[in-house]
Design a protein around this motif. Structure first.
Motif, PDB file in Angstrom:
ATOM      1  N   LYS A 110       0.842  -1.209   0.000  1.00  0.00           N
ATOM      2  CA  LYS A 110       0.000   0.000   0.000  1.00  0.00           C
ATOM      3  C   LYS A 110       0.869   1.249   0.000  1.00  0.00           C
ATOM      4  CE  LYS A 110      -4.640  -0.854   1.343  1.00  0.00           C
ATOM      5  NZ  LYS A 110      -5.603  -0.901   2.417  1.00  0.00           N
ATOM      6  N   SER A 111       1.968   1.231   0.774  1.00  0.00           N
ATOM      7  CA  SER A 111       2.890   2.372   0.779  1.00  0.00           C
ATOM      8  C   SER A 111       3.428   2.595  -0.624  1.00  0.00           C
ATOM      9  CB  SER A 111       4.071   2.114   1.723  1.00  0.00           C
ATOM     10  OG  SER A 111       3.606   1.860   3.011  1.00  0.00           O
ATOM     11  N   LEU A 112       3.734   1.473  -1.309  1.00  0.00           N
ATOM     12  CA  LEU A 112       4.246   1.548  -2.680  1.00  0.00           C
ATOM     13  C   LEU A 112       3.196   2.173  -3.598  1.00  0.00           C
ATOM     14  CD1 LEU A 112       6.955   0.580  -3.832  1.00  0.00           C
ATOM     15  CD2 LEU A 112       5.794  -1.463  -4.656  1.00  0.00           C
ATOM     16  N   ALA A 113       1.937   1.764  -3.396  1.00  0.00           N
ATOM     17  CA  ALA A 113       0.837   2.297  -4.213  1.00  0.00           C
ATOM     18  C   ALA A 113       0.683   3.800  -3.976  1.00  0.00           C
ATOM     19  CB  ALA A 113      -0.455   1.565  -3.897  1.00  0.00           C
ATOM     20  N   PHE A 114       0.847   4.263  -2.723  1.00  0.00           N
ATOM     21  CA  PHE A 114       0.758   5.704  -2.429  1.00  0.00           C
ATOM     22  C   PHE A 114       1.873   6.458  -3.152  1.00  0.00           C
ATOM     23  CE2 PHE A 114      -1.228   4.427   1.858  1.00  0.00           C
ATOM     24  CZ  PHE A 114      -2.513   4.550   1.352  1.00  0.00           C
ATOM     25  N   ALA A 115       3.076   5.866  -3.125  1.00  0.00           N
ATOM     26  CA  ALA A 115       4.226   6.518  -3.779  1.00  0.00           C
ATOM     27  C   ALA A 115       3.987   6.626  -5.284  1.00  0.00           C
ATOM     28  CB  ALA A 115       5.507   5.752  -3.484  1.00  0.00           C
ATOM     29  N   PHE A 116       3.437   5.558  -5.881  1.00  0.00           N
ATOM     30  CA  PHE A 116       3.137   5.594  -7.320  1.00  0.00           C
ATOM     31  C   PHE A 116       2.053   6.626  -7.624  1.00  0.00           C
ATOM     32  CE2 PHE A 116       5.488   1.585  -7.928  1.00  0.00           C
ATOM     33  CZ  PHE A 116       6.177   1.940  -9.073  1.00  0.00           C
ATOM     34  N   LYS A 117       1.121   6.769  -6.682  1.00  0.00           N
ATOM     35  CA  LYS A 117       0.067   7.779  -6.854  1.00  0.00           C
ATOM     36  C   LYS A 117       0.702   9.181  -6.895  1.00  0.00           C
ATOM     37  CE  LYS A 117      -3.978   9.600  -4.523  1.00  0.00           C
ATOM     38  NZ  LYS A 117      -4.499   9.746  -3.183  1.00  0.00           N
ATOM     39  N   GLY A 118       1.690   9.403  -6.015  1.00  0.00           N
ATOM     40  CA  GLY A 118       2.409  10.689  -6.000  1.00  0.00           C
ATOM     41  C   GLY A 118       3.110  10.926  -7.325  1.00  0.00           C
ATOM     42  N   LEU A 119       3.743   9.872  -7.843  1.00  0.00           N
ATOM     43  CA  LEU A 119       4.457   9.979  -9.118  1.00  0.00           C
ATOM     44  C   LEU A 119       3.477  10.295 -10.251  1.00  0.00           C
ATOM     45  CD1 LEU A 119       7.363   9.684 -10.069  1.00  0.00           C
ATOM     46  CD2 LEU A 119       6.914   7.279 -10.535  1.00  0.00           C
ATOM     47  N   PHE A 120       2.331   9.635 -10.218  1.00  0.00           N
ATOM     48  CA  PHE A 120       1.296   9.869 -11.227  1.00  0.00           C
ATOM     49  C   PHE A 120       0.811  11.329 -11.175  1.00  0.00           C
ATOM     50  CE2 PHE A 120      -3.269  10.027 -12.248  1.00  0.00           C
ATOM     51  CZ  PHE A 120      -3.200   9.672 -13.589  1.00  0.00           C
ATOM     52  N   LEU A 121       0.634  11.851  -9.933  1.00  0.00           N
ATOM     53  CA  LEU A 121       0.193  13.251  -9.779  1.00  0.00           C
ATOM     54  C   LEU A 121       1.233  14.218 -10.344  1.00  0.00           C
ATOM     55  CD1 LEU A 121      -1.376  13.163  -6.195  1.00  0.00           C
ATOM     56  CD2 LEU A 121      -2.584  13.518  -8.362  1.00  0.00           C
ATOM     57  N   MET A 122       2.513  13.893 -10.120  1.00  0.00           N
ATOM     58  CA  MET A 122       3.585  14.728 -10.678  1.00  0.00           C
ATOM     59  C   MET A 122       3.516  14.714 -12.203  1.00  0.00           C
ATOM     60  SD  MET A 122       5.500  16.170  -8.318  1.00  0.00           S
ATOM     61  CE  MET A 122       6.818  16.771  -9.335  1.00  0.00           C
ATOM     62  N   LEU A 123       3.357  13.521 -12.764  1.00  0.00           N
ATOM     63  CA  LEU A 123       3.297  13.364 -14.226  1.00  0.00           C
ATOM     64  C   LEU A 123       2.119  14.121 -14.823  1.00  0.00           C
ATOM     65  CD1 LEU A 123       4.109   9.583 -14.677  1.00  0.00           C
ATOM     66  CD2 LEU A 123       5.334  11.483 -15.726  1.00  0.00           C
ATOM     67  N   LYS A 124       1.007  14.069 -14.125  1.00  0.00           N
ATOM     68  CA  LYS A 124      -0.237  14.641 -14.641  1.00  0.00           C
ATOM     69  C   LYS A 124      -0.269  16.171 -14.507  1.00  0.00           C
ATOM     70  CE  LYS A 124      -5.178  14.138 -13.854  1.00  0.00           C
ATOM     71  NZ  LYS A 124      -5.726  14.573 -12.585  1.00  0.00           N
ATOM     72  N   GLU A 163      13.017  17.959  -8.237  1.00  0.00           N
ATOM     73  CA  GLU A 163      11.737  18.585  -8.644  1.00  0.00           C
ATOM     74  C   GLU A 163      10.585  18.066  -7.783  1.00  0.00           C
ATOM     75  OE1 GLU A 163      11.509  21.015 -11.145  1.00  0.00           O
ATOM     76  OE2 GLU A 163       9.519  21.228 -10.251  1.00  0.00           O
ATOM     77  N   ILE A 164      10.590  16.772  -7.508  1.00  0.00           N
ATOM     78  CA  ILE A 164       9.523  16.195  -6.673  1.00  0.00           C
ATOM     79  C   ILE A 164       9.555  16.804  -5.272  1.00  0.00           C
ATOM     80  CG2 ILE A 164       8.728  14.075  -5.534  1.00  0.00           C
ATOM     81  CD1 ILE A 164       9.589  12.537  -8.055  1.00  0.00           C
ATOM     82  N   LEU A 165      10.760  16.878  -4.682  1.00  0.00           N
ATOM     83  CA  LEU A 165      10.871  17.429  -3.322  1.00  0.00           C
ATOM     84  C   LEU A 165      10.504  18.918  -3.314  1.00  0.00           C
ATOM     85  CD1 LEU A 165      14.108  15.622  -2.085  1.00  0.00           C
ATOM     86  CD2 LEU A 165      11.734  15.078  -1.552  1.00  0.00           C
ATOM     87  N   ASN A 166      10.936  19.642  -4.353  1.00  0.00           N
ATOM     88  CA  ASN A 166      10.596  21.074  -4.464  1.00  0.00           C
ATOM     89  C   ASN A 166       9.075  21.258  -4.537  1.00  0.00           C
ATOM     90  OD1 ASN A 166      10.815  23.913  -5.057  1.00  0.00           O
ATOM     91  ND2 ASN A 166      10.579  23.408  -7.209  1.00  0.00           N
ATOM     92  N   THR A 167       8.425  20.421  -5.338  1.00  0.00           N
ATOM     93  CA  THR A 167       6.961  20.519  -5.477  1.00  0.00           C
ATOM     94  C   THR A 167       6.278  20.221  -4.144  1.00  0.00           C
ATOM     95  OG1 THR A 167       7.159  19.835  -7.774  1.00  0.00           O
ATOM     96  CG2 THR A 167       4.978  19.672  -6.809  1.00  0.00           C
TER      97      THR A 167
END
Ligand SMILES: Nc1ncnc2c1ncn2[C@@H]1O[C@H](COP(=O)(O)OP(=O)(O)OP(=O)(O)O)[C@@H](O)[C@H]1O
Length: 122
Positions: free
Chosen positions: A8-22, A65-69
């Motif tokens: 589930k933690s992995l899924a949350f992290a992927f969700k964050g990555l998806f939000l960055m991409l989107k 960029e992720i940490l800055n965002t």
């Protein structure tokens, strides 16, 4: 609070990555730059060690960029109005991306230059 299972933690992290991409234009541009570099690595047949440095440099820009965002979003949440301290925090956070990008450009010039010279001298 109970810790979520690993998957589930992995899924949350992927969700964050998806939000960055989107949603994040700068991240999208940096990702395109990374893909261009992958193309150049293939085109110039760059050796494994040099390719690793290029991939690492691009990776550091994306991570910065992720940490800055995340810091920007935290700032906007904590203080939605204009505040000089928030401005300073955001500027410092953005400087991490700037520095990572500058180092990536230097690494790119150092590595690609001999390959470019070789290509142009043919
Ligand atoms: N609430 C605020 N108070 C003071 N200055 C701010 C505030 N919000 C933004 N700034 C200033 O504007 C700059 C840009 O902020 P912003 O949140 O728009 O980030 P950005 O670099 O444009 O990132 P992105 O393109 O990802 O939105 C900051 O670096 C800061 O100098």
């Amino acid at each position: 609070m109970k810790k979520p299972p690993f998957y589930k933690s992995l899924a949350f992290a992927f969700k964050g990555l998806f939000l960055m991409l989107k949603n994040e234009r700068n991240f999208q541009i940096e990702l395109i730059a990374f893909l261009v570099n992958i193309g150049l690595i293939g085109f110039f047949r760059i050796n494994y060690i040099e390719a690793s440095f290029i991939i690492l440099a691009c990776g550091l820009v994306l991570v910065a960029e992720i940490l800055n965002t995340a810091i920007e979003k935290l700032c906007d949440f904590a203080e939605p109005n204009f505040h000089s301290k928030i401005g300073i925090i955001k500027d410092i956070s953005a400087s991490a991306v700037l520095l990572a990008t500058l180092f990536a450009v230097i690494i790119g010039i150092l590595i690609y230059w001999p390959y470019l010279e070789n290509l142009l001298s043919l």
